[in-house]
Design an enzyme around this catalytic site. Structure first.
Site, PDB file in Angstrom:
ATOM      1  N   GLY A 204      -3.915  -6.346   6.199  1.00 28.99           N
ATOM      2  CA  GLY A 204      -5.049  -5.550   6.660  1.00 28.99           C
ATOM      3  C   GLY A 204      -6.024  -6.369   7.490  1.00 28.99           C
TER       4      GLY A 204
ATOM      5  N   THR B  81       0.606  -0.905   6.791  1.00 28.02           N
ATOM      6  CA  THR B  81       0.656  -1.641   5.527  1.00 28.02           C
ATOM      7  C   THR B  81       0.749  -3.136   5.839  1.00 28.02           C
ATOM      8  OG1 THR B  81       3.060  -1.543   5.393  1.00 28.02           O
ATOM      9  CG2 THR B  81       1.864   0.234   4.306  1.00 28.02           C
TER      10      THR B  81
ATOM     11  N   THR C 161       0.890  -1.144   0.000  1.00 34.70           N
ATOM     12  CA  THR C 161       0.000   0.000   0.000  1.00 34.70           C
ATOM     13  C   THR C 161       0.923   1.186   0.000  1.00 34.70           C
ATOM     14  OG1 THR C 161      -1.564  -1.186   1.401  1.00 34.70           O
ATOM     15  CG2 THR C 161      -1.674   1.202   1.512  1.00 34.70           C
TER      16      THR C 161
ATOM     17  N   ARG D  11     -13.209  -7.854  -1.896  1.00 35.64           N
ATOM     18  CA  ARG D  11     -12.465  -7.816  -0.633  1.00 35.64           C
ATOM     19  C   ARG D  11     -11.983  -6.379  -0.374  1.00 35.64           C
ATOM     20  NH1 ARG D  11      -6.994  -6.128   0.874  1.00 35.64           N
ATOM     21  NH2 ARG D  11      -6.532  -7.138   2.837  1.00 35.64           N
ATOM     22  N   VAL D  12     -12.198  -5.902   0.835  1.00 33.43           N
ATOM     23  CA  VAL D  12     -11.707  -4.575   1.215  1.00 33.43           C
ATOM     24  C   VAL D  12     -10.667  -4.758   2.312  1.00 33.43           C
ATOM     25  CG1 VAL D  12     -12.358  -2.380   2.294  1.00 33.43           C
ATOM     26  CG2 VAL D  12     -13.849  -3.408   0.564  1.00 33.43           C
ATOM     27  N   GLY D  13      -9.554  -4.067   2.182  1.00 27.90           N
ATOM     28  CA  GLY D  13      -8.494  -4.150   3.183  1.00 27.90           C
ATOM     29  C   GLY D  13      -8.611  -3.043   4.213  1.00 27.90           C
ATOM     30  N   ASP D  14      -7.518  -2.795   4.913  1.00 28.62           N
ATOM     31  CA  ASP D  14      -7.553  -1.805   5.994  1.00 28.62           C
ATOM     32  C   ASP D  14      -7.324  -0.369   5.525  1.00 28.62           C
ATOM     33  OD1 ASP D  14      -4.896  -2.367   5.295  1.00 28.62           O
ATOM     34  OD2 ASP D  14      -4.144  -2.108   7.332  1.00 28.62           O
TER      35      ASP D  14
HETATM   36  N1  ASP Z   1      -2.830  -3.393   3.987  1.00 28.09           N
HETATM   37  C1  ASP Z   1      -3.251  -3.589   2.612  1.00 28.09           C
HETATM   38  C2  ASP Z   1      -4.507  -4.382   2.574  1.00 28.09           C
HETATM   39  O1  ASP Z   1      -4.719  -5.204   3.462  1.00 28.09           O
HETATM   40  C3  ASP Z   1      -2.260  -4.284   1.770  1.00 28.09           C
HETATM   41  C4  ASP Z   1      -0.838  -4.020   2.077  1.00 28.09           C
HETATM   42  O2  ASP Z   1      -0.473  -2.975   2.572  1.00 28.09           O
HETATM   43  O3  ASP Z   1      -0.006  -4.895   1.816  1.00 28.09           O
HETATM   44  O4  ASP Z   1      -5.238  -4.213   1.611  1.00 28.09           O
END
Ligand code: ASP
Length: 317
Positions: free
Chosen positions: A219, A216, A165, A193-196
């Site tokens: 998530g 990052t 990210t 799918r939604v991440g953080d």
């Molecule tokens: N944190 C991000 C997510 O879960 C992905 C990442 O930073 O690797 O979408």
């Protein structure tokens, strides 16, 4: 003044710093910086260079947060849109809402005149299909995409190589502390799918009185722990930045079930002191930092969670 950015922030941190030096509000500095990261094809986790979901479609998540008002704008699972951080900023500025998802978010992008494009590089498409092909049975391949995708998600996920990210945190010349995030999420993720990165308190949180944090990597873990909020709430309770991070690390390490992977926490306190911690990622984690005194952005190495917990890391001055 300070700008803190993760390893992928290099195309935009200089621009963000320039805007801050010219007296811009934190978010007016971070958004143009992040737009440059989104447009950089060498960054393989955000915007143009990102990886698609299981169906080969790009879906982007992004957020901006103003720590002075504690207001934020976020978008999640947005198709066909490169400039998702600008879109998140427009949600913050113009709508009575804080988050838009999927088609609704794309519709708003149309109203703003943001370009509509699949944004899948030819190279990404080849890698996407090659990897998918390798885990599908002949039957699944013949039926694709009309086959259950859930079994493929498990088979294909290789988080160390397919995620990341861009996160930016800053303190501007008016002492506003802000965050901005942008990502294409996990590659080969289940569609939707939604991440953080668009979830306040998980992937980001800012409060100009106390500090900010942005995460990052996995998530799924920071959403379970509310990691960014833990850090900022601990700062509010008068706990030092390193102790706030120790608490957030401990909460992540207490998770025993579910999907477990690495997390990187980037954090600032109200004095502009910063710390970046690698919690369980196998690879070396670097980040970028710019301060007014320093003049140019510098690449530095994150500390290891174990070293912070055992007191091996030099105290912040
Ligand atoms: N944190 C991000 C997510 O879960 C992905 C990442 O930073 O690797 O979408």
């Amino acid at each position: 003044m300070i700008v803190l950015g993760n390893s992928e922030s290099w195309p935009g941190i200089g621009t963000a710093a320039e805007h801050l030096q010219n007296g811009a509000h934190g978010l007016d500095a971070l958004v143009p910086g992040l737009s440059l990261v989104e447009a950089e094809t060498k960054v393989r986790s955000v915007g143009y260079g990102g990886w698609p979901n299981l169906l080969g479609d790009m879906e982007f998540d992004a957020s901006v947060m103003d720590g002075t008002t504690r207001d934020y704008g976020a978008v999640a699972g947005v198709p066909m849109t490169l400039e998702v951080t600008r879109l998140a900023k427009a949600v913050l500025d113009n709508l009575p809402h804080t988050m838009l998802v999927g088609e609704g978010a794309r519709r708003y992008a149309d109203e703003l005149g943001l370009a509509k494009d699949p944004f899948l590089l030819e190279h990404s498409k080849k890698v996407w299909w090659r990897k998918l092909e390798a885990v599908m049975t002949l039957e699944q391949k013949a039926a694709f995409p009309n086959t259950d995708l859930a079994p493929l998600t498990k088979a294909i996920t290789d988080p160390e190589k397919v995620r990341d990210t861009t996160v930016f945190l800053c303190k501007d010349s008016h002492n506003n502390i802000c965050t901005a995030t942008s990502t294409s999420g996990w590659a080969w993720k289940y569609p939707g799918r939604v991440g953080d990165s668009p979830i306040p308190g998980a992937g980001f949180y800012a409060d100009s009185r106390y500090g900010a944090a942005a995460c990052t990597h996995t998530g799924e873990m920071t959403m379970r722990c509310g990691t960014a909020r833990t850090v900022v709430l601990a700062l509010r309770l008068g706990i030092s930045l390193d102790d706030a991070l120790r608490l957030a690390i401990t909460e992540l390490q207490e998770l025993e079930s579910g999907y477990i992977g690495g997390v990187v926490i980037h954090a600032l306190d109200a004095m502009g002191k910063h710390r970046v911690v690698n919690v369980g990622c196998d690879e070396e984690i670097v980040y970028w930092v710019w301060t007014a005194e320093q003049g140019t952005p510098e690449k530095r190495r994150a500390v290891l969670a174990e070293d912070l917990l055992s007191g091996k890391v030099e105290a912040l001055s």
